[in-house]
Design a protein around this motif. Structure first.
Motif, PDB file in Angstrom:
ATOM      1  N   ILE A 126      23.093 -57.968 -24.966  1.00 45.59           N
ATOM      2  CA  ILE A 126      21.133 -58.013 -25.089  1.00 45.59           C
ATOM      3  C   ILE A 126      20.790 -57.276 -23.606  1.00 45.59           C
ATOM      4  O   ILE A 126      20.712 -56.633 -23.313  1.00 45.59           O
ATOM      5  N   ILE A 127      21.883 -57.780 -22.311  1.00 44.52           N
ATOM      6  CA  ILE A 127      21.818 -57.008 -21.697  1.00 44.52           C
ATOM      7  C   ILE A 127      22.120 -55.921 -21.864  1.00 44.52           C
ATOM      8  O   ILE A 127      21.431 -54.569 -20.996  1.00 44.52           O
ATOM      9  N   ILE A 128      23.581 -55.570 -22.101  1.00 44.08           N
ATOM     10  CA  ILE A 128      23.883 -53.774 -22.757  1.00 44.08           C
ATOM     11  C   ILE A 128      23.168 -52.812 -23.016  1.00 44.08           C
ATOM     12  O   ILE A 128      23.092 -51.899 -22.680  1.00 44.08           O
ATOM     13  N   ILE A 129      22.456 -53.337 -24.356  1.00 40.83           N
ATOM     14  CA  ILE A 129      21.116 -52.832 -25.231  1.00 40.83           C
ATOM     15  C   ILE A 129      20.210 -52.293 -24.713  1.00 40.83           C
ATOM     16  O   ILE A 129      19.803 -51.516 -24.468  1.00 40.83           O
ATOM     17  N   ILE A 130      19.582 -53.331 -23.881  1.00 39.43           N
ATOM     18  CA  ILE A 130      18.194 -53.237 -23.094  1.00 39.43           C
ATOM     19  C   ILE A 130      18.800 -51.980 -21.592  1.00 39.43           C
ATOM     20  O   ILE A 130      17.627 -50.560 -21.243  1.00 39.43           O
ATOM     21  N   GLY A 131      20.036 -52.401 -20.680  1.00 34.84           N
ATOM     22  CA  GLY A 131      19.997 -51.992 -19.775  1.00 34.84           C
ATOM     23  C   GLY A 131      20.361 -49.976 -19.980  1.00 34.84           C
ATOM     24  O   GLY A 131      19.987 -49.186 -20.000  1.00 34.84           O
ATOM     25  N   ILE A 132      21.204 -50.105 -21.810  1.00 31.81           N
ATOM     26  CA  ILE A 132      21.698 -48.776 -21.669  1.00 31.81           C
ATOM     27  C   ILE A 132      20.240 -47.552 -23.088  1.00 31.81           C
ATOM     28  O   ILE A 132      19.822 -46.813 -22.460  1.00 31.81           O
ATOM     29  N   MET A 133      19.011 -48.990 -22.957  1.00 34.74           N
ATOM     30  CA  MET A 133      18.038 -47.799 -23.703  1.00 34.74           C
ATOM     31  C   MET A 133      16.926 -47.767 -22.231  1.00 34.74           C
ATOM     32  O   MET A 133      16.321 -46.657 -22.793  1.00 34.74           O
ATOM     33  N   ALA A 134      17.225 -48.540 -21.172  1.00 39.30           N
ATOM     34  CA  ALA A 134      16.377 -47.946 -19.597  1.00 39.30           C
ATOM     35  C   ALA A 134      16.296 -46.986 -19.338  1.00 39.30           C
ATOM     36  O   ALA A 134      16.150 -46.115 -18.958  1.00 39.30           O
ATOM     37  N   LEU A 135      18.654 -46.456 -19.302  1.00 46.02           N
ATOM     38  CA  LEU A 135      19.165 -45.027 -18.442  1.00 46.02           C
ATOM     39  C   LEU A 135      18.451 -44.259 -19.540  1.00 46.02           C
ATOM     40  O   LEU A 135      18.418 -42.991 -18.705  1.00 46.02           O
ATOM     41  N   VAL A 136      19.005 -44.434 -21.160  1.00 46.04           N
ATOM     42  CA  VAL A 136      18.604 -42.750 -21.849  1.00 46.04           C
ATOM     43  C   VAL A 136      17.057 -43.158 -21.384  1.00 46.04           C
ATOM     44  O   VAL A 136      17.064 -41.418 -21.908  1.00 46.04           O
TER      45      VAL A 136
END
Length: 67
Positions: free
Chosen positions: A30-40
């Motif tokens: 979940i941390i990876i998914i939210i982090g990637i969404m924020a970075l993109v």
């Protein structure tokens, strides 16, 4: 967010995920998914690109190019 910051942020996010999982915590995905969404999101905003629903997936290579 420029290209170097974007790539370094992805590397740091992956390193954080590895440390998170190695320490025995759960919900690392979940941390990876939210982090990637924020970075993109911030990368697209920096490049003045259209939002997801108005753009196409062919513009993904632009994330790694200079504006």
């Amino acid at each position: 967010m420029n290209r170097i910051v974007f790539i370094l942020s992805i590397v740091l996010l992956i390193a954080f995920y590895i440390l998170w999982v190695q320490s025995g915590h759960s919900f690392g995905g979940i941390i990876i998914i939210i982090g990637i969404m924020a970075l993109v999101y911030f990368r697209r905003r920096y490049l003045n690109m259209k939002p997801y629903w108005a753009g196409s997936l062919r513009d993904i290579p632009k994330y790694f190019k200079l504006p």
